[in-house]
Motif scaffolding. Structure first.
Motif, mmCIF file in Angstrom:
data_model
loop_
_atom_site.group_PDB
_atom_site.id
_atom_site.type_symbol
_atom_site.label_atom_id
_atom_site.label_comp_id
_atom_site.label_asym_id
_atom_site.label_seq_id
_atom_site.Cartn_x
_atom_site.Cartn_y
_atom_site.Cartn_z
ATOM 1 N N TRP A 184 -54.522 -49.622 7.236
ATOM 2 C CA TRP A 184 -53.173 -49.952 6.779
ATOM 3 C C TRP A 184 -53.234 -50.759 5.479
ATOM 4 O O TRP A 184 -53.738 -51.876 5.467
ATOM 5 N N ARG A 241 -47.629 -49.423 15.301
ATOM 6 C CA ARG A 241 -47.452 -49.346 13.839
ATOM 7 C C ARG A 241 -47.134 -47.928 13.398
ATOM 8 O O ARG A 241 -46.317 -47.719 12.493
ATOM 9 N N LEU A 242 -47.776 -46.945 14.029
ATOM 10 C CA LEU A 242 -47.457 -45.554 13.699
ATOM 11 C C LEU A 242 -46.009 -45.250 14.072
ATOM 12 O O LEU A 242 -45.272 -44.649 13.294
ATOM 13 N N ILE A 284 -58.017 -45.503 11.421
ATOM 14 C CA ILE A 284 -56.696 -45.602 10.817
ATOM 15 C C ILE A 284 -56.627 -46.983 10.171
ATOM 16 O O ILE A 284 -56.853 -47.994 10.829
ATOM 17 N N VAL A 294 -50.664 -45.624 5.283
ATOM 18 C CA VAL A 294 -51.526 -45.365 6.429
ATOM 19 C C VAL A 294 -52.685 -44.511 5.922
ATOM 20 O O VAL A 294 -52.489 -43.567 5.150
ATOM 21 N N HIS A 337 -53.195 -48.688 17.246
ATOM 22 C CA HIS A 337 -52.329 -48.240 16.151
ATOM 23 C C HIS A 337 -50.992 -47.642 16.570
ATOM 24 O O HIS A 337 -50.146 -47.370 15.702
#
Length: 174
Positions: free
Chosen positions: A78, A26-27, A76, A64, A23
């Motif tokens: 999405w 993307r974070l 996590i 998120v 992740h």
């Protein structure tokens, strides 16, 4: 559907490297986006926040979904959870869970631009017997204001302000 939440199919990971690999980019890419909303689950009867269920943060249409579980697991997601759908399967309970846009830690951040997302790892000093050792927190910085979603030992915990010195920050690269 898991835990009665439409779209919630968690993949729980353990450890900073697993979470960062899955992740991190993307974070990191959330930086520059505005927090436009959030959702948590509260009980209708007393208004209490049910911290066992995911926290959903909406950054200009990119959602998120963060959920801690057990002593060291983190999921996590999405754009998967439908916060407009009822939380179901709780007929056995005396409490009725419902999505809410009400939380004192989150409300002041709505409308703010995210400057950085970070992953933190709990490394107690001195090392020893600490059930939280190795747990991963997700941190969102909005300039000087910071929100952390940490593992409250089998539930989510929201924290603001400076991180405890036993947290080690891990860089995220887009």
């Amino acid at each position: 559907m898991s835990r009665g939440i439409h779209g919630f199919e968690p993949t729980f990971l353990v450890g900073i490297e697993e979470v960062r690999r899955a992740h991190g980019p993307r974070l990191a890419a959330l930086a520059g986006r505005r927090l436009t909303g959030f959702a948590v689950v509260r009980f209708v009867e007393d208004g209490d926040w049910f911290a066992d269920l995911p926290i959903v943060l909406d950054f200009d249409g990119v959602r998120v979904e963060v959920c801690h579980w057990k002593l060291d697991e983190l999921s996590i997601g999405w754009n998967e959870i439908d916060t407009t759908a009822a939380v179901t399967g709780w007929e056995w309970s005396e409490f009725t869970p419902r999505w809410s846009g009400d939380h004192e830690c989150l409300e002041p951040l709505v409308g703010r631009v995210l400057t950085e997302a970070r992953l933190l790892e709990w490394r107690p000093r001195p090392p020893g017997r600490d059930l939280a050792a190795g747990t991963v927190a997700v941190e969102f910085a909005f300039g000087e204001d910071v929100l952390r979603i940490t593992n409250g030992l089998d539930e989510n915990f929201l924290d603001t302000g400076a991180a405890h010195p036993d947290y080690v920050r891990h860089e995220l690269i887009r």
